[in-house]
Scaffold this motif. Structure first.
Motif, PDB file in Angstrom:
ATOM      1  N   ASP A   1       0.840  -1.204   0.000  1.00  0.00           N
ATOM      2  CA  ASP A   1       0.000   0.000   0.000  1.00  0.00           C
ATOM      3  C   ASP A   1       0.877   1.257   0.000  1.00  0.00           C
ATOM      4  OD1 ASP A   1      -1.776   2.091   0.516  1.00  0.00           O
ATOM      5  OD2 ASP A   1      -3.053   0.842   1.781  1.00  0.00           O
TER       6      ASP A   1
ATOM      7  N   SER B   1       0.137   4.344   0.376  1.00  0.00           N
ATOM      8  CA  SER B   1      -0.238   5.269   1.446  1.00  0.00           C
ATOM      9  C   SER B   1       0.424   4.873   2.757  1.00  0.00           C
ATOM     10  CB  SER B   1      -1.760   5.289   1.610  1.00  0.00           C
ATOM     11  OG  SER B   1      -2.134   6.106   2.708  1.00  0.00           O
TER      12      SER B   1
ATOM     13  N   HIS C   1       4.229   5.551   2.643  1.00  0.00           N
ATOM     14  CA  HIS C   1       4.597   6.960   2.744  1.00  0.00           C
ATOM     15  C   HIS C   1       4.381   7.506   4.152  1.00  0.00           C
ATOM     16  CE1 HIS C   1       5.779  10.762   1.092  1.00  0.00           C
ATOM     17  NE2 HIS C   1       4.665  11.359   1.487  1.00  0.00           N
TER      18      HIS C   1
ATOM     19  N   TRP D   1      -4.975  11.221  -0.782  1.00  0.00           N
ATOM     20  CA  TRP D   1      -4.630  10.066  -1.600  1.00  0.00           C
ATOM     21  C   TRP D   1      -4.332  10.441  -3.045  1.00  0.00           C
ATOM     22  CZ3 TRP D   1      -8.987   6.198   0.269  1.00  0.00           C
ATOM     23  CH2 TRP D   1      -8.744   5.877   1.619  1.00  0.00           C
TER      24      TRP D   1
ATOM     25  N   LEU E   1      -0.663  11.067  -3.965  1.00  0.00           N
ATOM     26  CA  LEU E   1       0.338  10.001  -3.904  1.00  0.00           C
ATOM     27  C   LEU E   1       1.219   9.898  -5.152  1.00  0.00           C
ATOM     28  CD1 LEU E   1      -1.509   7.124  -2.005  1.00  0.00           C
ATOM     29  CD2 LEU E   1       0.663   8.191  -1.368  1.00  0.00           C
TER      30      LEU E   1
ATOM     31  N   SER F   1      -4.599  10.533   4.508  1.00  0.00           N
ATOM     32  CA  SER F   1      -3.777   9.717   5.406  1.00  0.00           C
ATOM     33  C   SER F   1      -3.037  10.637   6.365  1.00  0.00           C
ATOM     34  CB  SER F   1      -2.775   8.882   4.604  1.00  0.00           C
ATOM     35  OG  SER F   1      -3.446   7.902   3.836  1.00  0.00           O
TER      36      SER F   1
ATOM     37  N   ALA G   1      -6.341   6.776   8.539  1.00  0.00           N
ATOM     38  CA  ALA G   1      -6.770   7.039   7.167  1.00  0.00           C
ATOM     39  C   ALA G   1      -8.264   7.325   7.189  1.00  0.00           C
ATOM     40  CB  ALA G   1      -6.462   5.844   6.273  1.00  0.00           C
TER      41      ALA G   1
END
Length: 240
Positions: free
Chosen positions: A74, A76, A79, A89, A92, A119, A133
């Protein structure tokens, strides 16, 4: 529900379930109907049945997510470990290099009703990292416009939830002593003032204001000014 109201009500809550419900009500006013919370450092985000993992995403998506091993790729989640602040999101692809598998993951999340989201990394002492999230079922939601407000709500939620866990395992809460100047700087920071503005108000240098804020952050074990302000309000050091 203002952040001050959320802090006051969450401090009085007696169970994690009530806290989650209150957090959901607070975030829903920004258009987010789904939340996920995980302790990333311990790896509890890899085991959805553990106390360190809370999620109100569609159950079919959660089952599919872990069955495909998406928690390992994932973008997200990855990071979260390096980001100092919240990110939407749709940001990203600008923040990380997204692989084809990760693109598939994001597309499938969209198809599952998680159209847009935010996030929020929550960094603690000794390199610990938790994450929240927030997801919306609306494709035109604008997470970036309210990310700093939501960061404050998330920081308070995390501190209260972590407090429940600490009480369960019997961890000791260290004593915190803030100097009058540190409290003053935090108070003005809570009103959105920069270090330069705080210095002008208090008759000290910009460097001096930053120094006191950094010291306060260290004592409060906060990795951002937002988190330090929220914790200072929660503990009664400052008010709004």
């Amino acid at each position: 529900m203002r952040i001050t109201e959320f802090i006051e009500q969450s401090n009085a809550i007696e169970t994690p379930g009530e806290l989650v419900s209150l957090f959901e009500r607070a975030t829903s006013q920004y258009g987010f109907s789904k939340i996920a919370y995980a302790d990333l450092t311990s790896g509890r985000h890899n085991r959805p049945e553990t106390p360190g993992f809370l999620v109100s995403y569609p159950q079919d998506w959660v089952t599919h997510y872990f069955a495909r091993g998406y928690e390992r790729i994932d973008p997200s989640t990855q990071h979260m470990f390096v980001s100092r602040g919240p990110f939407a999101w749709d940001e990203l692809p600008k923040l990380v290099k997204v692989s084809k598998k990760q693109e598939k993951l994001l597309a499938e999340a969209d198809g599952a009703g998680l159209k847009s989201g935010l996030s929020i990394p929550l960094h603690g002492p000794m390199g610990s990292t938790s994450a929240i999230a927030l997801a919306s079922e609306e494709a035109d939601a604008d997470p970036a416009s309210s990310k700093h407000e939501l960061q404050a709500y998330a920081a308070q939620f995390h501190m209260v939830y972590a407090g429940f866990h600490a009480a369960t395992v019997g961890e000791e809460v260290p004593e915190i002593n803030l100097t009058p100047r540190e409290r003053e700087c935090l108070q003005w920071c809570a009103h959105g003032k920069s270090s330069w503005e705080i210095g002008m108000i208090l008759g000290i240098s910009e460097h001096g204001a930053s120094f006191h804020l950094k010291n306060a952050m260290g004592k409060l074990q906060a990795t951002s000014r937002v988190a330090a302000v929220v914790k200072a309000i929660r503990l009664g050091f400052i008010g709004l």
